[in-house]
Every structure is written in C-alpha cells, then in structure tokens.
Design an enzyme around this catalytic site. Sequence first.
Site, mmCIF file in Angstrom:
data_model
loop_
_atom_site.group_PDB
_atom_site.id
_atom_site.type_symbol
_atom_site.label_atom_id
_atom_site.label_comp_id
_atom_site.label_asym_id
_atom_site.label_seq_id
_atom_site.Cartn_x
_atom_site.Cartn_y
_atom_site.Cartn_z
ATOM 1 N N TYR A 159 101.006 -27.421 104.378
ATOM 2 C CA TYR A 159 100.737 -26.044 103.930
ATOM 3 C C TYR A 159 99.935 -25.279 104.990
ATOM 4 O O TYR A 159 100.242 -24.120 105.319
ATOM 5 C CB TYR A 159 99.982 -26.126 102.610
ATOM 6 C CG TYR A 159 99.713 -24.820 101.904
ATOM 7 C CD1 TYR A 159 100.707 -24.196 101.154
ATOM 8 C CD2 TYR A 159 98.448 -24.227 101.952
ATOM 9 C CE1 TYR A 159 100.448 -23.005 100.482
ATOM 10 C CE2 TYR A 159 98.184 -23.048 101.283
ATOM 11 C CZ TYR A 159 99.188 -22.433 100.549
ATOM 12 O OH TYR A 159 98.925 -21.261 99.887
ATOM 13 N N LYS A 163 101.140 -21.976 106.945
ATOM 14 C CA LYS A 163 100.399 -20.714 106.794
ATOM 15 C C LYS A 163 99.827 -20.235 108.135
ATOM 16 O O LYS A 163 99.727 -19.018 108.373
ATOM 17 C CB LYS A 163 99.292 -20.876 105.753
ATOM 18 C CG LYS A 163 99.806 -21.023 104.304
ATOM 19 C CD LYS A 163 100.723 -19.898 103.893
ATOM 20 C CE LYS A 163 100.818 -19.737 102.389
ATOM 21 N NZ LYS A 163 101.845 -18.737 102.020
HETATM 22 P P1 NAP Z 1 103.155 -19.731 92.272
HETATM 23 O O1 NAP Z 1 102.555 -19.225 91.014
HETATM 24 O O2 NAP Z 1 103.451 -21.180 92.411
HETATM 25 O O3 NAP Z 1 104.498 -18.880 92.551
HETATM 26 C C1 NAP Z 1 105.288 -19.146 93.676
HETATM 27 C C2 NAP Z 1 106.609 -18.447 93.491
HETATM 28 O O4 NAP Z 1 107.448 -18.727 94.638
HETATM 29 C C3 NAP Z 1 107.364 -18.935 92.270
HETATM 30 O O5 NAP Z 1 107.837 -17.822 91.561
HETATM 31 C C4 NAP Z 1 108.501 -19.740 92.858
HETATM 32 O O6 NAP Z 1 109.715 -19.706 92.141
HETATM 33 C C5 NAP Z 1 108.741 -19.032 94.173
HETATM 34 N N1 NAP Z 1 109.472 -19.866 95.115
HETATM 35 C C6 NAP Z 1 109.199 -21.141 95.482
HETATM 36 N N2 NAP Z 1 110.113 -21.572 96.384
HETATM 37 C C7 NAP Z 1 110.976 -20.540 96.593
HETATM 38 C C8 NAP Z 1 112.139 -20.368 97.399
HETATM 39 N N3 NAP Z 1 112.586 -21.354 98.211
HETATM 40 N N4 NAP Z 1 112.794 -19.183 97.341
HETATM 41 C C9 NAP Z 1 112.375 -18.187 96.541
HETATM 42 N N5 NAP Z 1 111.272 -18.289 95.740
HETATM 43 C C10 NAP Z 1 110.590 -19.460 95.770
HETATM 44 O O7 NAP Z 1 102.268 -19.368 93.547
HETATM 45 P P2 NAP Z 1 101.136 -18.243 93.762
HETATM 46 O O8 NAP Z 1 99.833 -18.883 93.558
HETATM 47 O O9 NAP Z 1 101.491 -17.007 93.048
HETATM 48 O O10 NAP Z 1 101.279 -18.026 95.341
HETATM 49 C C11 NAP Z 1 102.049 -16.971 95.910
HETATM 50 C C12 NAP Z 1 101.851 -16.993 97.417
HETATM 51 O O11 NAP Z 1 100.461 -16.835 97.723
HETATM 52 C C13 NAP Z 1 102.290 -18.293 98.081
HETATM 53 O O12 NAP Z 1 102.838 -18.019 99.348
HETATM 54 C C14 NAP Z 1 100.988 -19.051 98.235
HETATM 55 O O13 NAP Z 1 101.039 -20.007 99.252
HETATM 56 C C15 NAP Z 1 100.039 -17.914 98.546
HETATM 57 N N6 NAP Z 1 98.636 -18.216 98.277
HETATM 58 C C16 NAP Z 1 98.230 -18.543 97.020
HETATM 59 C C17 NAP Z 1 96.885 -18.825 96.799
HETATM 60 C C18 NAP Z 1 96.362 -19.186 95.451
HETATM 61 O O14 NAP Z 1 95.178 -19.504 95.361
HETATM 62 N N7 NAP Z 1 97.147 -19.138 94.395
HETATM 63 C C19 NAP Z 1 95.992 -18.790 97.863
HETATM 64 C C20 NAP Z 1 96.448 -18.451 99.135
HETATM 65 C C21 NAP Z 1 97.775 -18.164 99.324
HETATM 66 P P3 NAP Z 1 110.085 -20.744 90.934
HETATM 67 O O15 NAP Z 1 109.230 -20.295 89.802
HETATM 68 O O16 NAP Z 1 111.531 -20.509 90.707
HETATM 69 O O17 NAP Z 1 109.741 -22.090 91.460
#
Ligand code: NAP
Length: 251
Positions: A159, A163
């Site tokens: 990851y 990133k």
């Molecule tokens: P999340 O709730 O797990 O949602 C991720 C989304 O990405 C889901 O809707 C998933 O779809 C979709 N996805 C996964 N693989 C995919 C693919 N190959 N093609 C299209 N869609 C895909 O994650 P989140 O926490 O909202 O995170 C969103 C972004 O912010 C990510 O890039 C994550 O790394 C980043 N981020 C998050 C945090 C945090 O603390 N949450 C911190 C830093 C960065 P499905 O539902 O169909 O699987």
Amino acid sequence: MTIELDLNGAVALVTGAGRGIGRDIALALAVAGADVAVNDLADEAACAAVVAGVEECGRRGLVVMADVSDEQQVEAMVVRVEDELGPLSVVVNNAGITRDNVVMMMSAADFDAVVATHLRGTFLVSKAAARRMFRRRAGSIINMSSVVGRRGNAGQVNYAAAKAGILGLTKSLAKELGGRGVRVNAIAPGYIDTAMTQALPEEARKLIVDNTPLRAIGAPADVADAVVFLASPRARFITGVTLPVDGGLGV
Ligand code: NAP
C-alpha cells in the site's frame, strides 16, 4: 476580482465511489454543481444509491461499473461518461484496496493486487482522461494518496509503495499537462472513518488518535471538501501538490 466558487457545468468521474470516501466525494461534487459519474468494481446497488443522491442535488448522475486496473474497461468507461454526460472536466482517482501483512508473509499476488488497483488504476484512468482534457486545454485530476505514502507504515509495504508511486505520478503528470491548462494534484488523507479502517483493533485506533495532533479520526466529508476545493476554479493556480487531510498526523 471575481473568483468562481462552484463547479456548475463540470462533469466529474469518481472511482471507487460506491461507499466510503468516494461516496462523499461524489455527493460533495454534486452539491457544488457537477454532474457525476460514479464508478465501483462490484457493488452496483451502492453506486445507484449514490447516483440517486447526486440527482437529489439536481445534477445528473451515471453508474459506471469498471475495474480501474483493466485498460479496456477504463477506456470504455470514459467513453460512456463523455457520451452520456459530456466532456469530462474533473477526475478523482479514489478506488483502493488493502492486503496488509508483514513483508515476510506478504504474497507477490497481494503486492501486485494493491499496486494494480491504486497505481495502475490511477495511471489508466488519468491517461484516458488526460488525452481528452489535453485536447480541450482544461481539466482537474485529483489522485488519492495517503499519509502512508508519505511516511510508510509497517505491515503495508504494498500500500505504501502504491501510494508513494501516486505522488510521483501526480507530480510528473502535473508537469506534462500544466502547459495545456490541466491541473493534477494529490490528497494524502490520514486515518478516515470508513470500512477500510473500521477493521482496525480499538487499541490501534487509539494509538492513531493519540499520535494525531488534532486528536481525532477524520470523516469522509473532510476529504471530500478538499477534493471540491482542488477541483474548483479557486485552486486554478495549484498543481502538482499533495494536500494532507490528516489532522496533522503526517507532520
Ligand atoms: P473503501 O471504503 O474500502 O472503498 C474503496 C472503494 O474502491 C470501494 O467502493 C471499492 O469497490 C472500490 N474499488 C476497489 N477496487 C476497485 C477497482 N479495481 N476498480 C474500481 N473500484 C474499486 O475505502 P476508503 O476508505 O473509502 O478509501 C478510499 C481511498 O482513500 C482509497 O484510495 C484509500 O487508499 C484512500 N485512503 C483511505 C484512508 C482511510 O483512512 N480510510 C486513508 C488514506 C487514504 P467495491 O465496494 O466494489 O469493492
């Protein structure tokens, strides 16, 4: 001096927008006036619910299911967005997965899957959008990185590498496209309350809060607000930057 505050007339594509941060980004862009294409890998019903929210804001929405790591699916998705909503002006590369483990236990498949979704996905969607934005001399691409891409994190070699790669991609693309009026920026969230982080044990969450100067875990809306700013004409002289939205965790 007049500064435009809204995204009226914009057409946005948000990847991974069926839930979590992406869902809030899609809705915030609609509130700001954009028509929004909502992408996700598998959960079509979740995307349809987000589109319903976009339409409640008086904007047009579109569900576009696609795997962002698949070049053909990405190209077909972008063609469909432009056919049905019009010229893309905002792209948010947000789709993501985690496959955490210590390096000795991490399979090559789990390394590849995480890099493919985050880094290859960001590359493919940006490439498809950039070609079109370049011709039109306008657009804003926003890539979701992470505090982990800036600082690293034990148990997340895959990851963190993906990133950090997104930060290099963002800066390079900003240099390539800036001359044609296309801006490319990254956001580096800290710990945000979504499905991705809700799996963390209580002890780990407490440690994160203790190490965050603002002593809190963020909400998806905190990230969405930053996206709307970077997408809007208010950020017209900003490109190639990484905006941390992390309560100070990355300081
Ligand atoms: P999340 O709730 O797990 O949602 C991720 C989304 O990405 C889901 O809707 C998933 O779809 C979709 N996805 C996964 N693989 C995919 C693919 N190959 N093609 C299209 N869609 C895909 O994650 P989140 O926490 O909202 O995170 C969103 C972004 O912010 C990510 O890039 C994550 O790394 C980043 N981020 C998050 C945090 C945090 O603390 N949450 C911190 C830093 C960065 P499905 O539902 O169909 O699987």
